[in-house]
Design an enzyme around this catalytic site. Structure first.
Site, mmCIF file in Angstrom:
data_model
loop_
_atom_site.group_PDB
_atom_site.id
_atom_site.type_symbol
_atom_site.label_atom_id
_atom_site.label_comp_id
_atom_site.label_asym_id
_atom_site.label_seq_id
_atom_site.Cartn_x
_atom_site.Cartn_y
_atom_site.Cartn_z
ATOM 1 N N CYS A 39 28.154 -44.291 16.553
ATOM 2 C CA CYS A 39 27.612 -43.295 17.487
ATOM 3 C C CYS A 39 26.330 -43.820 18.132
ATOM 4 O O CYS A 39 25.385 -44.225 17.437
ATOM 5 C CB CYS A 39 27.311 -41.997 16.771
ATOM 6 S SG CYS A 39 26.377 -40.853 17.798
ATOM 7 N N VAL A 40 26.269 -43.785 19.453
ATOM 8 C CA VAL A 40 25.132 -44.362 20.166
ATOM 9 C C VAL A 40 23.829 -43.619 19.874
ATOM 10 O O VAL A 40 22.779 -44.252 19.659
ATOM 11 C CB VAL A 40 25.406 -44.453 21.691
ATOM 12 C CG1 VAL A 40 25.617 -43.081 22.323
ATOM 13 C CG2 VAL A 40 24.281 -45.192 22.395
#
Lengths: 146, 130, 101
Positions: free
Chosen positions: B78-79
């Site tokens: 997840c960024v």
């Protein structure tokens, strides 16, 4: 919202029921904040979204949170925006509130506007027993616990 | 059956990544498909190639990388969670003007929508965390 | 729809075990993994609660986690041991999986 959507291959796909279950208090750990981020992103996918707060998760919704002196971001106002994201089914477990000496009046008043009824403001929070919430859980496709 | 897997804790700190790995292995052995593994919260720390565990211990990171290569599994970090914790790929390095990247082979950084999509596409979504 | 409930916390540390029992309906399955495997043993403060759950639910324990902790003995009668293949099978036999973290 339709019950069906097209997937990448162009096939008709049923809308799924996503339930986000929050069981942890805010600030002490990051789970509450990052769970809320998932709910907000998930809201854009036109699925059937519900959010539940049980055990220490009910502490996420208390009103009057003020983080000034701990130097952390107060993300509690974001819960009030859930209605704008069409997240309108927010369940709080009655037993968890009682065990912690809380009532619904200790929580933020979360609302959504029903466009089918001339944008009438409606309560998002439903206080339900574990028994009732268990029935709702039994009807879900995806359970994401935080 | 098609599985989506969510991993929410870092390696070594918590058993979640080990349990998830063993589950994924068993699912593949049984002929099932892993649609995607999504790393969230401290789980993003599973994807840094700079990790150096003691030689007599398992290497959680290279184990994931090998699995991704051998079985062609989509492993997504997840960024937003990665930015908070300093997990960086080349794109993130350039975008945020960092002096290095550290992502391990087989991982890619993308948005939370990838998790929701896994929930939609997979037959089962399992969460491994703390 | 049937739910597989997994718990990974020791019942002596967190309330995940109690909350899971509050939510697991008759006919559902509960799988104890990681630190929750301590709940599978006879003679603890929670063994009566586990025995009560077995009356109308299936309770499983992940054997590799029990072995790792050196306590693969004196299990509560009726708690069923599974390996990872059994864990996978349980997820196929139920419609959803709820992880009580």
């Amino acid at each position: 919202m339709s019950d069906e959507m097209l997937n990448e291959e162009g096939n008709v796909q049923r809308t799924k029921k996503f339930m986000y279950v929050n069981r942890k208090a805010p600030y002490g750990t990051v789970y509450a904040l990052e769970s809320l981020e998932v709910v907000l992103i998930g809201a854009a996918f036109e699925q059937d979204v519900s959010v539940a707060f049980i055990d220490d998760g009910v502490y996420q919704l208390t009103k009057g949170q003020n983080t000034t002196d701990i130097g952390m971001k107060n993300f509690s106002p974001t819960y009030a925006a859930l209605g704008d994201y069409e997240v309108t089914k927010i369940y709080v477990e009655k037993e968890s509130l009682e065990k912690r000496g809380l009532t619904v009046d200790d929580l933020q008043h979360l609302v959504w506007e029903d466009e089918d009824e001339d944008y009438a403001e409606k309560d998002s929070i439903k206080v339900v027993s574990a028994e009732e919430l268990g029935q709702i859980f039994a009807d879900q496709d995806i359970m994401l616990n935080f | 059956m098609k599985y989506g897997i969510m991993i929410n804790e870092g390696p070594y700190q918590h058993q979640a990544a080990d349990t998830a790995f063993n589950f994924v292995q068993a699912a593949l052995d049984a002929g099932h498909e892993i649609f995607r593994i999504f790393f969230y919260h401290d789980g993003v720390n599973n994807g840094t190639r700079l990790t150096t565990p003691p030689q007599d211990d398992r290497n959680v990171i290279t184990r994931w990388s090998k699995l991704a290569e051998d079985k062609n599994i989509d492993m997504v970090i997840c960024v937003a969670a990665a930015q908070r914790r300093g997990i960086v790929d080349e794109g993130e390095k350039d975008r945020n003007k960092k002096d290095a990247d550290n992502i391990a082979p087989g991982f890619r950084i993308s948005g939370l929508g990838q998790l929701i999509e896994a929930g939609i596409q997979a037959d089962r979504l399992l969460v491994f965390g703390d | 729809m049937s739910i597989l409930h997994t718990i990974n916390k020791s019942p002596f540390e967190k309330d995940s075990f109690q909350t899971c029992l509050r939510y697991a309906k008759a006919g559902s399955s509960i799988l104890l993994i990681e630190d929750a495997v301590y709940a599978a043993r006879e003679g603890t403060d929670v063994s009566d609660a586990v025995k009560a759950a077995i009356q109308d639910k299936s309770v499983f324990v992940l054997l590799p986690d029990l072995d790792a902790r050196g306590l693969n003995s004196n299990l509560i009668n009726g708690v069923q041991s599974v390996d990872y293949a059994g864990f996978v099978k349980l997820t196929t036999e139920n419609d959803t999986v709820q992880s009580w973290l």
